[in-house]
Design a protein around this motif. Structure first.
Motif, short mmCIF file in Angstrom:
data_model
loop_
_atom_site.label_atom_id
_atom_site.label_comp_id
_atom_site.label_asym_id
_atom_site.label_seq_id
_atom_site.Cartn_x
_atom_site.Cartn_y
_atom_site.Cartn_z
N VAL A 96 5.96 -25.79 -6.44
CA VAL A 96 4.88 -26.74 -6.70
C VAL A 96 5.20 -28.03 -7.18
O VAL A 96 4.43 -29.27 -6.45
CB VAL A 96 3.59 -25.99 -7.54
CG1 VAL A 96 2.49 -27.03 -7.84
CG2 VAL A 96 3.37 -24.60 -7.06
N VAL A 97 5.84 -28.17 -8.19
CA VAL A 97 6.34 -29.43 -8.67
C VAL A 97 6.98 -30.27 -7.59
O VAL A 97 6.72 -31.42 -7.41
CB VAL A 97 7.00 -29.21 -10.02
CG1 VAL A 97 7.74 -30.61 -10.45
CG2 VAL A 97 6.27 -28.60 -10.85
N ASP B 283 -1.94 -22.10 -6.11
CA ASP B 283 -2.92 -23.21 -5.28
C ASP B 283 -3.73 -24.30 -6.21
O ASP B 283 -3.87 -25.18 -6.16
CB ASP B 283 -3.96 -22.43 -4.09
CG ASP B 283 -3.00 -21.99 -3.12
OD1 ASP B 283 -1.95 -22.41 -2.95
OD2 ASP B 283 -3.53 -20.67 -2.60
N GLU B 284 -4.43 -23.54 -7.23
CA GLU B 284 -5.25 -24.18 -8.22
C GLU B 284 -4.22 -25.34 -9.07
O GLU B 284 -4.42 -26.12 -9.02
CB GLU B 284 -5.72 -23.29 -9.23
CG GLU B 284 -6.97 -22.57 -8.41
CD GLU B 284 -7.82 -21.90 -9.49
OE1 GLU B 284 -7.56 -21.99 -10.57
OE2 GLU B 284 -8.84 -21.14 -9.21
N LEU B 285 -2.94 -24.61 -9.51
CA LEU B 285 -2.17 -25.44 -10.04
C LEU B 285 -1.45 -26.86 -9.24
O LEU B 285 -1.78 -27.88 -9.62
CB LEU B 285 -0.77 -24.69 -10.28
CG LEU B 285 -0.19 -24.99 -11.59
CD1 LEU B 285 -1.17 -24.60 -12.71
CD2 LEU B 285 0.94 -23.74 -11.70
N ARG B 286 -1.41 -26.32 -8.10
CA ARG B 286 -1.04 -27.53 -6.82
C ARG B 286 -2.04 -28.73 -6.85
O ARG B 286 -1.75 -29.87 -7.18
CB ARG B 286 -0.84 -26.90 -5.62
CG ARG B 286 -0.41 -28.01 -4.84
CD ARG B 286 0.11 -27.49 -3.60
NE ARG B 286 1.09 -26.33 -3.44
CZ ARG B 286 0.95 -25.03 -3.12
NH1 ARG B 286 -0.09 -24.66 -2.60
NH2 ARG B 286 1.89 -24.14 -3.34
N PHE C 7 -2.13 -30.61 -10.16
CA PHE C 7 -0.99 -31.50 -10.61
C PHE C 7 -1.09 -32.82 -9.30
O PHE C 7 -0.72 -33.83 -9.65
CB PHE C 7 0.40 -30.60 -10.22
CG PHE C 7 0.53 -29.64 -11.22
CD1 PHE C 7 -0.24 -29.54 -12.41
CD2 PHE C 7 1.63 -28.80 -11.08
CE1 PHE C 7 -0.03 -28.55 -13.25
CE2 PHE C 7 2.12 -28.01 -11.97
CZ PHE C 7 1.10 -27.68 -13.12
N SER C 8 -1.55 -32.44 -8.20
CA SER C 8 -1.88 -33.45 -7.22
C SER C 8 -2.61 -34.50 -7.72
O SER C 8 -2.42 -35.71 -7.41
CB SER C 8 -1.89 -32.81 -5.97
OG SER C 8 -2.89 -33.39 -5.16
N ASN C 9 -3.58 -33.96 -8.05
CA ASN C 9 -4.70 -35.14 -8.72
C ASN C 9 -4.12 -36.16 -9.72
O ASN C 9 -4.29 -37.28 -9.63
CB ASN C 9 -5.78 -34.63 -9.34
CG ASN C 9 -6.79 -34.03 -8.28
OD1 ASN C 9 -7.41 -35.00 -7.72
ND2 ASN C 9 -7.50 -32.86 -8.11
N HIS D 110 -11.29 -28.03 -15.12
CA HIS D 110 -11.55 -26.61 -14.59
C HIS D 110 -10.25 -25.88 -14.57
O HIS D 110 -10.28 -24.68 -14.82
CB HIS D 110 -12.28 -26.72 -13.43
CG HIS D 110 -13.88 -27.04 -14.02
ND1 HIS D 110 -14.43 -28.21 -14.09
CD2 HIS D 110 -14.78 -26.03 -14.09
CE1 HIS D 110 -15.77 -28.07 -14.56
NE2 HIS D 110 -16.08 -26.51 -14.25
N VAL D 111 -9.44 -26.57 -13.64
CA VAL D 111 -8.27 -25.32 -13.24
C VAL D 111 -7.63 -25.27 -14.66
O VAL D 111 -7.15 -24.07 -15.06
CB VAL D 111 -7.30 -26.25 -12.30
CG1 VAL D 111 -6.07 -25.42 -12.27
CG2 VAL D 111 -7.79 -26.45 -11.07
#
Ligand code: ADP
Length: 271
Positions: free
Chosen positions: A115-116, A148-151, A154-156, A229-230
């Protein structure tokens, strides 16, 4: 729905006497649910017309290419704005989904390195060589999570860092365990920074420090609300350190008990 929601508080008056305070918050809950459903429905209904519009704009752009420059410019603007609305609608839908099943889904032990790596690649792409982008990560550090939520969280953070950092600045992405065992994902930028008065409200929907700038750079104003929220879903929290004119660090912190050590195929929860 016949349920009644009460907000209850116990106040100790003396050793023998306690006061039970109950407040009926049913109406408040219903209103909150109605607001959530309304936003979800409107976003959903907007999706199809937007898809149709963007399809036609795309088709017109193809046939107009090399034709009348003024018309081509107008069509390009329409394409940009349709895309912006699509992003906004997608973010709104995403947020309503997150609000709906806060604790519903199972969190699984997952490696986070991929993900990172993904968001690092994304930062490089968004920056297009205009910033120095660095990555530093503990590859064996995993997490009980929804990848998926983590992604998306992090992406935001990464896209904000690129968005609010002028050309020539630097962005540093880190995934590590800090001194108290918390698993941390941190993004440090040398960008505009944020005045401390804004910090408490930053994760509110549509809250922006500088509306003009945010719009101009393509922000929807929902990014940090999604991050929050995540993190709530993962029992984590967001911390922000920032200095106007010098830059910011946004850190997602996950409890030590959620961290997982990955190595040689063995997974072991520690902390
Ligand atoms: P937006 O889509 O407007 O970026 P966000 O919810 O992601 O919405 O962020 C809210 C506001 O916080 C932004 O409008 C911006 O003013 C501020 N902000 C977020 N990240 C940064 C950053 N890395 N540096 C400076 N300001 C930031």
């Amino acid at each position: 729905d016949e349920r009644v929601w009460l907000s209850v508080r116990v106040v100790t008056l003396s050793k023998k006497r306690r006061l039970l305070l109950a407040r009926d918050i049913t109406r408040l809950r219903r209103l909150e649910e109605m607001r959530r459903d309304f936003v979800a429905n409107v976003s959903h209904e907007l999706r199809t017309p937007l898809t149709v519009m963007s399809g036609y704009v795309e088709a017109l752009l193809e046939t107009e290419a090399g034709g009348n420059p003024a018309r081509e410019r107008a069509l390009k603007r329409m394409q940009e704005q349709t895309r912006r609305m699509q992003t906004l609608v997608a973010d709104l839908l995403h947020l309503s989904r997150l609000e709906l099943d806060q604790k519903g889904r199972q969190l699984e032990p997952c490696p986070v390195a991929g993900v990172v790596d993904g968001v690092y690649e994304e930062a490089l792409g968004l920056s297009g060589g205009r910033h120095r982008v660095e990555l530093e990560q503990d590859r064996g550090l995993g997490l009980l999570c929804q990848p998926d939520e983590l992604r998306s969280a992090f992406s935001n953070l990464v896209s904000n860092a690129v968005r609010y950092t002028p050309e020539g600045g630097s962005i540093r992405i880190r995934w590590y365990r800090d001194g108290n065992g918390e698993a941390c994902f941190a993004v440090t930028d040398s960008g505009t920074g944020i005045d401390p008065v804004h910090l408490p409200r930053l994760t509110e929907r549509f809250y922006r420090v500088d509306v003009g700038r945010s719009r101009e750079t393509g922000g929807t104003g929902l990014g940090l609300a999604i991050v929050k929220h995540v993190l709530t879903h993962h029992d984590g929290r967001l911390t922000v350190e920032s200095e106007p004119g010098r830059g910011s660090t946004f850190t997602c912190r996950f409890p030590a008990g959620r961290a997982v050590r990955l190595g040689g195929g063995d997974e072991e929860a520690d902390g």
